[in-house]
Design a protein around this motif. Sequence first.
Motif, mmCIF file in Angstrom:
data_model
loop_
_atom_site.group_PDB
_atom_site.id
_atom_site.type_symbol
_atom_site.label_atom_id
_atom_site.label_comp_id
_atom_site.label_asym_id
_atom_site.label_seq_id
_atom_site.Cartn_x
_atom_site.Cartn_y
_atom_site.Cartn_z
ATOM 1 N N SER A 106 42.043 65.615 49.331
ATOM 2 C CA SER A 106 42.894 64.562 49.889
ATOM 3 C C SER A 106 43.686 63.843 48.797
ATOM 4 O O SER A 106 44.859 63.508 48.983
ATOM 5 C CB SER A 106 42.039 63.567 50.670
ATOM 6 O OG SER A 106 41.034 63.032 49.850
ATOM 7 N N TYR A 165 46.508 66.366 47.501
ATOM 8 C CA TYR A 165 47.554 66.524 48.522
ATOM 9 C C TYR A 165 48.385 65.245 48.639
ATOM 10 O O TYR A 165 49.609 65.284 48.712
ATOM 11 C CB TYR A 165 46.928 66.866 49.883
ATOM 12 C CG TYR A 165 46.742 68.342 50.141
ATOM 13 C CD1 TYR A 165 46.067 69.159 49.229
ATOM 14 C CD2 TYR A 165 47.220 68.931 51.317
ATOM 15 C CE1 TYR A 165 45.889 70.513 49.484
ATOM 16 C CE2 TYR A 165 47.045 70.291 51.574
ATOM 17 C CZ TYR A 165 46.371 71.077 50.656
ATOM 18 O OH TYR A 165 46.189 72.409 50.905
ATOM 19 N N GLU A 197 51.513 72.027 58.875
ATOM 20 C CA GLU A 197 50.306 72.757 58.474
ATOM 21 C C GLU A 197 50.385 74.194 58.945
ATOM 22 O O GLU A 197 50.840 74.457 60.053
ATOM 23 C CB GLU A 197 49.066 72.087 59.078
ATOM 24 C CG GLU A 197 48.793 70.735 58.454
ATOM 25 C CD GLU A 197 47.639 70.031 59.141
ATOM 26 O OE1 GLU A 197 46.575 70.645 59.330
ATOM 27 O OE2 GLU A 197 47.811 68.858 59.510
ATOM 28 N N ILE A 214 36.699 71.877 59.414
ATOM 29 C CA ILE A 214 38.106 72.246 59.293
ATOM 30 C C ILE A 214 38.501 72.889 60.610
ATOM 31 O O ILE A 214 37.645 73.157 61.454
ATOM 32 C CB ILE A 214 38.348 73.219 58.111
ATOM 33 C CG1 ILE A 214 37.447 74.447 58.226
ATOM 34 C CG2 ILE A 214 38.106 72.502 56.785
ATOM 35 C CD1 ILE A 214 37.795 75.559 57.268
ATOM 36 N N ASP A 215 39.785 73.140 60.797
ATOM 37 C CA ASP A 215 40.253 73.798 62.010
ATOM 38 C C ASP A 215 39.488 75.101 62.230
ATOM 39 O O ASP A 215 39.624 76.032 61.441
ATOM 40 C CB ASP A 215 41.742 74.125 61.838
ATOM 41 C CG ASP A 215 42.609 73.268 62.717
ATOM 42 O OD1 ASP A 215 42.052 72.383 63.398
ATOM 43 O OD2 ASP A 215 43.827 73.477 62.721
ATOM 44 N N ASN A 253 42.110 66.474 61.516
ATOM 45 C CA ASN A 253 41.221 66.232 60.370
ATOM 46 C C ASN A 253 41.989 66.171 59.058
ATOM 47 O O ASN A 253 41.702 65.319 58.208
ATOM 48 C CB ASN A 253 40.148 67.337 60.284
ATOM 49 C CG ASN A 253 39.057 67.142 61.319
ATOM 50 O OD1 ASN A 253 38.921 66.062 61.887
ATOM 51 N ND2 ASN A 253 38.298 68.187 61.585
ATOM 52 N N THR A 254 42.930 67.082 58.870
ATOM 53 C CA THR A 254 43.686 67.104 57.616
ATOM 54 C C THR A 254 44.537 65.845 57.489
ATOM 55 O O THR A 254 44.552 65.189 56.440
ATOM 56 C CB THR A 254 44.576 68.363 57.563
ATOM 57 O OG1 THR A 254 43.763 69.502 57.777
ATOM 58 C CG2 THR A 254 45.286 68.483 56.228
ATOM 59 N N TYR A 293 42.582 74.763 48.763
ATOM 60 C CA TYR A 293 41.686 73.981 49.615
ATOM 61 C C TYR A 293 42.147 72.534 49.639
ATOM 62 O O TYR A 293 42.738 72.053 48.672
ATOM 63 C CB TYR A 293 40.248 74.045 49.088
ATOM 64 C CG TYR A 293 39.663 75.411 49.177
ATOM 65 C CD1 TYR A 293 39.315 75.950 50.418
ATOM 66 C CD2 TYR A 293 39.472 76.187 48.035
ATOM 67 C CE1 TYR A 293 38.797 77.227 50.514
ATOM 68 C CE2 TYR A 293 38.949 77.467 48.125
ATOM 69 C CZ TYR A 293 38.615 77.985 49.369
ATOM 70 O OH TYR A 293 38.094 79.240 49.472
ATOM 71 N N LEU A 294 41.845 71.882 50.718
ATOM 72 C CA LEU A 294 42.266 70.493 50.860
ATOM 73 C C LEU A 294 41.497 69.588 49.896
ATOM 74 O O LEU A 294 40.273 69.532 49.933
ATOM 75 C CB LEU A 294 42.031 70.021 52.305
ATOM 76 C CG LEU A 294 42.256 68.531 52.557
ATOM 77 C CD1 LEU A 294 43.720 68.161 52.364
ATOM 78 C CD2 LEU A 294 41.801 68.149 53.964
#
Lengths: 249, 322
Positions: free
Chosen positions: B73, B76, B8, A160-161, B98-99, B70-71
């Motif tokens: 995918s 979201y 983001e 993650i970032d 990445n997201t 939390y992500l």
Amino acid sequence: MKILVCISNVPDTTTKIRFAGDNSSIDTTGIQWVINPWDELSLTRALELKDASAGAIKSVTVIHVGAASSEPTIRKALAIGADDAIRVNAESADSYYVACQIAEVVKKEQFDIILCGIESSDYNGSAVGGMIAEFLEIPSVSAVSGITVVNGQSVMTREIDGGKEEVTVPSPFVAIVQKGIAKEPRIAAMRGIMMARTKPVKVTEPVSAEPLTKIVGFEKPAPRAACKFVDAENPAQLIELLLNEAKVI
Amino acid sequence: MSVLVFTENWDGQFKKLSFELVSYAKGVAGMTGTTVTAVSIGKVNETELKKLGNYGADKIISISNDQLTYLDSQAYASVIADVARNENASVLVISNNNTGKAIAPRLSVKLKAGIGSGVSKLPIKTDPFTVYKRTYSGNAFAHMVINSDIKILTLAQNSFDISETPNNATIENLNVIVDGSVNKTAVRDVQKQSGKILLNDADIVVSGGRGMKSPDNWGSLIEFASSLGAATACSRPVSDEGWRPHDEHTGQTGKIIAPNLYIAIGISGATQHLAGISSSKYIVAINTDKDAPIFEAAQYGIVGDAMKVLPELVNAVKELKK
């Protein structure tokens, strides 16, 4: 448990890219085709997981969407250690088309873990893995730099970032992998190369699917200005140029 | 019709990345004659949300649902797809980080929307909708036509200039119900580095290669980087040798970055390395070999020994700050 590794057939990463036919396509003359670097690492990790699973992981299958001319790349994956291969007999039209074809195969054959590289080094699309998961309506985990399987449960490290997370999802799922997933790609040994000749490659015909995008032309990156050299005896001049000429510090 | 942009935040604060995305979405809206709707997921206060209006958002939809901490995918993508349908979005703008790479492909299938990934410029034209996108790891750029009704564009970080076009944006707090069947990612542990400048966010990056000769020599490189407020990076052999952590590796199979200034020290500049850094606005090379390919990519260069040059560069920056 069965693992599927999606592989893309790409020009060797040192290839000098030239265009053909009014810049509408890539000149493939003399290009060495290889397994996409991230897919090679995925395959390596899949084989490591199988080796460490004491028989719990039954097989590692590779899948590729491409014409018969890509068979040498599939054979290479088998030589590295994949148990069998599936080739969907179609030119890859775009990521949506390719993902649709792979998803159709997965629907019939049932895999627990599907591994895809984060991108292919030719189209840099970063899309096929997530699309396969959506076509199948199963979870996907992206930017995966580590995966282990413990008692049938996959545990992944994702980037993650500015950090990392340790995550789990139930099977089946798609893991979209990046650097760190395996240390070095596994190299095919002579025995593997011999064995690969007799391993099964199943060829299936594509389902009908409409690509959503089309590349109509290519251009070279804009040329950069020639390098301006600063005397090694006077490095301070570099700082002066970055400050006053480039204005970047 | 609208251009929908997914922003983001980082612990409730937007980063430059989100302002780039909104600026880009504003540009696309200008070409398509539509408005910009920004979506934010997470707990972000109203003052911070309003900032998106400064870059051209007409409407801001804020979703702060604990299930989306939390992500995941799938979750979201399902939330964003619903918003896209409600807003009658014709174009979605998402980061190519990445997201974004986790979400965009799923949205593509949900909305049957073609993806133009890693764009760095506004579309070339809207009829047919044609984008300029990076291919062959930066060795070629493609003109790609997106034929679907809805288009998804993923923007390369640091590649599009922020432009302030103040708008009095309206804010809408949206409550969503996240279906547990599409929210299956369980996060067991989170490790975040604090206080470090993130490589993907950095305006300046100082990077070392094998020419640094030993991990013991990194002190002067780190000192130089911190004097410039820069992030540190390295070439692949350096991370493979374990001299530096893997997350510093820039190159084709490592991180792909586009800072304003990339300073390559003791890096020869193999194709695979250049693939990760060629979008940098300025490249500086310091190398003992005058024929090293890195000098073909660089705008400024010093042919010399990094160990001798680095301390003098640190001094020069110190002098400047006085």
